[in-house]
Design a protein around this motif. Structure first.
Motif, PDB file in Angstrom:
ATOM      1  N   VAL A  41       0.834  -1.211   0.000  1.00  0.00           N
ATOM      2  CA  VAL A  41       0.000   0.000   0.000  1.00  0.00           C
ATOM      3  C   VAL A  41       0.870   1.264   0.000  1.00  0.00           C
ATOM      4  O   VAL A  41       0.476   2.306  -0.512  1.00  0.00           O
ATOM      5  N   GLU A  42       2.073   1.163   0.548  1.00  0.00           N
ATOM      6  CA  GLU A  42       2.940   2.344   0.620  1.00  0.00           C
ATOM      7  C   GLU A  42       3.429   2.787  -0.759  1.00  0.00           C
ATOM      8  O   GLU A  42       3.915   3.906  -0.914  1.00  0.00           O
ATOM      9  N   ALA A  43       3.284   1.908  -1.756  1.00  0.00           N
ATOM     10  CA  ALA A  43       3.650   2.301  -3.124  1.00  0.00           C
ATOM     11  C   ALA A  43       2.793   3.483  -3.584  1.00  0.00           C
ATOM     12  O   ALA A  43       3.226   4.298  -4.406  1.00  0.00           O
ATOM     13  N   CYS A  44       1.574   3.587  -3.040  1.00  0.00           N
ATOM     14  CA  CYS A  44       0.675   4.683  -3.421  1.00  0.00           C
ATOM     15  C   CYS A  44       1.218   6.048  -2.983  1.00  0.00           C
ATOM     16  O   CYS A  44       0.732   7.086  -3.423  1.00  0.00           O
ATOM     17  N   SER A  45       2.207   6.063  -2.104  1.00  0.00           N
ATOM     18  CA  SER A  45       2.825   7.318  -1.665  1.00  0.00           C
ATOM     19  C   SER A  45       4.018   7.690  -2.532  1.00  0.00           C
ATOM     20  O   SER A  45       4.582   8.771  -2.376  1.00  0.00           O
ATOM     21  N   ARG A  46       4.436   6.776  -3.413  1.00  0.00           N
ATOM     22  CA  ARG A  46       5.637   7.034  -4.221  1.00  0.00           C
ATOM     23  C   ARG A  46       5.249   7.262  -5.686  1.00  0.00           C
ATOM     24  O   ARG A  46       5.256   6.359  -6.507  1.00  0.00           O
ATOM     25  N   VAL A  47       4.878   8.509  -5.969  1.00  0.00           N
ATOM     26  CA  VAL A  47       4.352   8.870  -7.287  1.00  0.00           C
ATOM     27  C   VAL A  47       5.497   9.323  -8.193  1.00  0.00           C
ATOM     28  O   VAL A  47       6.234  10.246  -7.858  1.00  0.00           O
ATOM     29  N   ALA A  48       5.643   8.633  -9.335  1.00  0.00           N
ATOM     30  CA  ALA A  48       6.724   8.976 -10.268  1.00  0.00           C
ATOM     31  C   ALA A  48       6.233   9.896 -11.389  1.00  0.00           C
ATOM     32  O   ALA A  48       6.998  10.731 -11.886  1.00  0.00           O
ATOM     33  N   ALA A  49       4.991   9.748 -11.806  1.00  0.00           N
ATOM     34  CA  ALA A  49       4.458  10.584 -12.885  1.00  0.00           C
ATOM     35  C   ALA A  49       2.931  10.583 -12.814  1.00  0.00           C
ATOM     36  O   ALA A  49       2.329   9.637 -12.298  1.00  0.00           O
ATOM     37  N   VAL A  50       2.342  11.687 -13.296  1.00  0.00           N
ATOM     38  CA  VAL A  50       0.883  11.798 -13.323  1.00  0.00           C
ATOM     39  C   VAL A  50       0.463  12.284 -14.707  1.00  0.00           C
ATOM     40  O   VAL A  50       1.068  13.203 -15.249  1.00  0.00           O
ATOM     41  N   PHE A  51      -0.569  11.668 -15.254  1.00  0.00           N
ATOM     42  CA  PHE A  51      -1.133  12.091 -16.534  1.00  0.00           C
ATOM     43  C   PHE A  51      -2.608  12.403 -16.349  1.00  0.00           C
ATOM     44  O   PHE A  51      -3.330  11.633 -15.743  1.00  0.00           O
ATOM     45  N   LEU A  52      -3.025  13.538 -16.863  1.00  0.00           N
ATOM     46  CA  LEU A  52      -4.447  13.890 -16.821  1.00  0.00           C
ATOM     47  C   LEU A  52      -4.912  14.076 -18.261  1.00  0.00           C
ATOM     48  O   LEU A  52      -4.366  14.917 -18.989  1.00  0.00           O
ATOM     49  N   GLY A  53      -5.879  13.270 -18.678  1.00  0.00           N
ATOM     50  CA  GLY A  53      -6.307  13.313 -20.077  1.00  0.00           C
ATOM     51  C   GLY A  53      -5.129  13.147 -21.008  1.00  0.00           C
ATOM     52  O   GLY A  53      -5.052  13.785 -22.056  1.00  0.00           O
ATOM     53  N   GLY A  54      -4.193  12.273 -20.627  1.00  0.00           N
ATOM     54  CA  GLY A  54      -3.044  11.963 -21.472  1.00  0.00           C
ATOM     55  C   GLY A  54      -1.898  12.962 -21.403  1.00  0.00           C
ATOM     56  O   GLY A  54      -0.812  12.700 -21.903  1.00  0.00           O
ATOM     57  N   GLU A  55      -2.125  14.117 -20.794  1.00  0.00           N
ATOM     58  CA  GLU A  55      -1.048  15.122 -20.674  1.00  0.00           C
ATOM     59  C   GLU A  55      -0.247  14.839 -19.409  1.00  0.00           C
ATOM     60  O   GLU A  55      -0.835  14.680 -18.331  1.00  0.00           O
TER      61      GLU A  55
END
Ligand SMILES: [Zn+2]
Length: 416
Positions: free
Chosen positions: A399-413
């Protein structure tokens, strides 16, 4: 949000089930998922001139959904009265700040659960115009509340069925995506959290009118009494669900849990909010560094004992078959609940017995369904919006993987 791009990742969790697939590719076209699957197969169907982003050793997953936020409040520990002494303009700016923090944490959709006047609507309009970055937003506009009730300072007070119907009509006209109603007291001074604020008939008037306009309903229910009434009135989603009695004690009620399970109501238990989990995390981190004072050690012990009481109620509720109706929500903005931490609620769901995979699905596919956006978001499937988060670690195992964000895409951007 136009054009095509190919996103490659060593691992993919599509959110349809809790499985992980390796060496995957997602083709995005005009903000939507055009293809997903084995990397070679997707690449073969992709025109060679398309931009490819190889994220490498990450777990690409659907963006997270926070079903409960107060975007116009700063979450900096000030009491409601002080936060609401600010101007609407300042509250909009606070929202702009908060929404970016949530998006960077991999949260690509939020429900805005009640702001003052037109603040919530203005934030959504600004987002849609692309004035500032933030998650997709469903807005309730203003929460409907009784005279002197919880959040009355947002200015949507309604007493009796007729006034409630008029409030729903007004909010729908102004652009509300769903209707939020305060069915019990809460943190607002002068209200009683353990007491219901509306009768079944009043709540039913809200549900009936909202559904007439194809809007879902969410009810703030801290009091056990309000939970009973919300189920009877046909509310779609119950917030908090603390089983609180008028004397401020939590007392689980099996009959109520049975009725909740039968009714199919969704429940957002807002666990980090009630337990003050941010403080527990803070104190535990300092304890591990060996820098805790004696008084803080006692504070931690008391907070952990208090947390167990709440988690125990939750565990008992889950025994009644509510597991796939649970929607995590942060309640960010109020009290000292800072934005950016849906991960805390997922950690707490694991503590009440969810597997990491179940906790992850609750914040993606299950939440999307609960807020009426199941066709649009929540899984990585062809046709859905390309809202994606890349995690350093497998969220279905840890579950702690959810705290380690490498990249985020919104509508593909790519946002971050
Ligand atoms: Zn709230």
């Amino acid at each position: 949000m136009s054009g095509q791009r190919l996103i490659l990742a060593d691992h993919l969790v599509d959110g349809v089930d809790g499985n992980v697939k390796d060496k995957q590719g997602v083709l995005v076209s005009d903000g939507r998922i055009a293809a997903v699957g084995n990397r070679e197969a997707v690449m073969k169907d992709t025109p060679p001139e398309i931009e490819a982003i190889d994220l490498g050793d990450v777990y690409l997953a659907p963006g997270l959904i926070d079903g409960h936020t107060h975007t116009s409040l700063a979450g900096d520990g000030r009491p409601y009265a002080e936060m609401f002494s600010e101007t609407d303009e300042m509250m909009v700016l606070t929202g702009v700040m908060n929404l970016k923090v949530h998006l960077d944490a991999g949260i690509t959709t939020v429900r805005e659960h009640g702001a003052r006047n037109m603040v919530g609507f203005a934030l959504k309009e600004g987002l849609q115009r692309g004035y500032f970055p933030g998650p997709r937003m469903q807005v309730s506009g203003r929460p409907i509340t009784c005279t002197g009730g919880h959040f009355h300072m947002c200015n949507e007070v309604a007493d009796g069925e007729a006034e409630i119907r008029r409030s729903v009509r007004r909010l729908v006209h102004e652009g509300a995506d769903y209707i939020k109603i305060m069915a019990s007291g809460g943190g607002t001074a002068g209200t009683i959290p353990g007491r219901a604020s509306y009768s079944v008939a009043e709540l039913h008037a809200a549900v009936h009118e909202a559904h007439h306009f194809h809007r879902l309903t969410a009810a703030h229910c801290r009091a056990k009494e309000s939970m009973v009434r919300a189920v009877e009135a046909g509310i779609d989603l119950m917030e908090h669900a603390e089983f609180l009695d008028p004397d401020d004690e939590l007392r689980f009620d099996p009959n109520l849990a049975e009725k909740m399970a039968e009714s199919g109501i969704w429940v957002s238990p807002t666990l980090q909010a009630w337990t003050r989990y941010y403080r527990i995390v803070e104190l535990r981190e300092r304890r591990d560094l060996g820098s805790l004072h004696l008084s803080e050690e006692e504070e931690l012990k008391a907070l952990e004992a208090r947390m167990e009481r709440r988690l125990d109620v939750m565990r008992k509720m889950l025994d009644y078959g509510m597991r796939d109706r649970i929607v995590p929500g942060t309640d960010s903005g109020v009290s000292r609940l800072a934005f950016g931490h849906l991960d805390y609620d997922l950690q707490l769901l694991v503590q009440v017995g969810f597997t990491p995979a179940e906790a992850f699905l609750s914040a993606t596919r299950v939440s999307a369904e609960a807020i009426g956006m199941g066709d649009e978001i929540g899984t990585i499937e062809v046709g859905k919006a390309a809202d994606l988060v890349a995690l350093e670690g497998d969220p279905t195992q840890d579950v702690e993987a959810c705290s380690r964000v490498a990249a985020v895409f919104l509508g593909g951007e790519q946002i971050s």
